[in-house]
Design an enzyme around this catalytic site. Structure first.
Site, PDB file in Angstrom:
ATOM      1  N   VAL A   1       0.840  -1.192   0.000  1.00 44.84           N
ATOM      2  CA  VAL A   1       0.000   0.000   0.000  1.00 44.84           C
ATOM      3  C   VAL A   1       0.873   1.240   0.000  1.00 44.84           C
ATOM      4  O   VAL A   1       2.037   1.204   0.364  1.00 44.84           O
ATOM      5  CB  VAL A   1      -0.962   0.014   1.216  1.00 44.84           C
ATOM      6  N   CYS A   2       0.271   2.360  -0.438  1.00 44.75           N
ATOM      7  CA  CYS A   2       1.011   3.603  -0.504  1.00 44.75           C
ATOM      8  C   CYS A   2       1.423   4.019   0.904  1.00 44.75           C
ATOM      9  O   CYS A   2       0.676   3.768   1.837  1.00 44.75           O
ATOM     10  CB  CYS A   2       0.149   4.690  -1.156  1.00 44.75           C
ATOM     11  N   PRO A   3       2.576   4.621   1.095  1.00 45.22           N
ATOM     12  CA  PRO A   3       3.507   5.121   0.076  1.00 45.22           C
ATOM     13  C   PRO A   3       4.591   4.122  -0.340  1.00 45.22           C
ATOM     14  O   PRO A   3       5.569   4.513  -0.949  1.00 45.22           O
ATOM     15  CB  PRO A   3       4.143   6.310   0.781  1.00 45.22           C
TER      16      PRO A   3
END
Lengths: 76, 359
Positions: free
Chosen positions: A12-14
């Site tokens: 998942v981001c970042p």
């Protein structure tokens, strides 16, 4: 002019962006980094980073439902 | 009338999904990449809502009441919440709309967030939360302290944000100098291209977020709930309703948060961006821990990045602005601890990115 792939699916981001930046440091100018990712926010952050860091995006497309691939060529 | 909550929630979920609006990212990236790409649009949303709510209050349509200021609970809760949203990879609203996109990690964070918000508000720790939030000081709002009309902080803040927007737009234009970020090839034409194909810019997201926040005040007040957008209390109410069957808990705000899931699912599905995505075990554990911190922090602080950082701020309450700063500091601390430090030490608990020569 080598090409390398970086699979970040599931991250998942970042994290896709952090991994892409790290990977890019290992490459030399003109090399391609093909990044696979499935974090929706990275559809914004990865091309944005490429534009700001002076790398060329040579390909950017979907890879199935909620999956994407972007090829970034390392700038000078 | 509580059904208007479902519609406004769905609009909110749709807008957030299309504009990839992430308040966690907005706060985190000020520090992590020195970027205000999403932070300034978020400030714009506060300013739009502040002007709208002040106007509707002057017209006698709304009668907003700012929360009294309990410094320790607000600062402590804000810091805990800030750490939680970095762990979970999204704030409360972000977690709702990512759950709607099919991210299992977000569902895990959501369940623990709602559960611990209920524990802190209606459960065994309710007394503790109440005691912590009862230790209030002085006035609730900036305009009360100054003895001026709400229009004074509203106009000053709107002016500041307008200047910030102009500065950011100009700087972006100067920086890009012909280079703009590459976008995905189009899959739809006509109106569908704009509604469910191209991502919306952070500016579009910020403006629509501000307008939806105003609409929420009007619709919620009409449904008998004096308040704007809110996420934490309805999440706690859902858990408590499911475990007690007390139907009086199901109000406008409960419809609102359920609507976010629906709206974001529709947006993602139409754009081909919905898929059940299963993370690895460490991401699931981080999401669960983040959810707990979010529930505890938001209950103490009296709101999340929406209830406090977007809504209370637009009323110029100390709770809103102090918790906004505390949440930002919490995200920076957690970002250093979890994202910057492991990089520097080159001893990340995540495996280093593996590069393979492409065929």
């Amino acid at each position: 002019m080598a090409a390398y792939t970086l699979e970040t699916n599931g991250a998942v981001c970042p994290f896709p962006l952090i991994d892409a930046k790290n990977a890019m440091e290992q490459l030399t100018t003109g090399d391609d980094l093909i990044i696979g990712f499935d974090c929706t926010q990275a559809t914004d952050s990865l091309p944005q980073w490429a534009a700001e860091a002076g790398h060329d995006v040579v390909a950017f497309d979907r890879a199935g439902e909620a999956g994407w691939t972007i090829t970034v060529r390392k700038g000078a | 009338m509580i059904l208007t909550g479902l519609l406004i929630g769905a609009a909110l979920g749709y807008v957030l999904q299309r504009s990839r609006f992430c308040v966690t990212g907005a706060f985190r990236d000020i520090y992590l990449s020195r970027s205000t790409r999403y932070f300034t649009p978020f400030m714009l949303a506060i300013a739009i809502q502040a002007v709208g709510v002040a106007a509707l209050t002057s017209a006698g349509v709304l009668a907003p009441e700012a929360a009294p200021f309990a410094p320790l609970a607000v600062i402590g809760g804000g810091l805990i919440f800030g750490v939680g949203i970095i762990l979970a990879g999204g704030c409360a609203t972000g977690t709702y709309y990512r759950a709607g996109e099919g991210l299992i990690g977000s569902w895990v964070a959501l369940v623990f967030y709602a559960l611990f918000a209920a524990v802190m508000k209606f459960g065994p720790l309710g007394g503790f939360t109440e005691a912590a939030r009862a230790r209030t000081v002085g006035s609730a709002t900036i305009q009360e302290t100054l003895g001026v009309s709400v229009w004074v902080p509203t106009v000053v803040f709107a002016g500041l944000v307008a200047a910030l927007v102009v500065w950011q737009v100009r700087r972006n234009a100067a920086r890009s100098a012909g280079r703009s970020a590459v976008s995905l090839p189009a899959r739809r034409t006509g109106i569908g291209h704009y509604l469910a194909d191209i991502p919306w810019s952070p500016w579009v997201g910020g403006v629509l977020l501000g307008l939806i926040a105003i609409l929420a005040w009007v619709a919620s007040t009409a449904a008998g709930r004096n308040g704007g957008l809110g996420i934490t209390t309805p999440s706690a109410k859902i858990v408590t309703f499911l475990s007690t069957g007390d139907v009086t808990l199901v109000d406008w705000s409960v419809m609102l948060v359920l609507g976010i899931l629906v709206g974001s699912f529709i947006a993602a599905k139409l754009a081909g961006e919905f898929r059940w995505r299963v993370p690895d075990a460490s991401t699931i554990l981080r999401s669960a821990g983040g959810g707990v911190a979010m529930g505890v922090g938001a209950a103490l602080a009296g709101g999340c990045t929406i209830g406090n950082s977007l809504v209370e701020t637009s009323l110029f309450s100390y709770q809103g602005w102090v918790s906004l700063i505390a949440i930002i500091l919490g995200t920076w601390g957690a970002a250093w601890f979890l994202l910057v430090r492991p990089q520097r030490a080159a001893a990340s608990n995540r495996p280093a990115p593996v590069l393979t020569p492409a065929a």
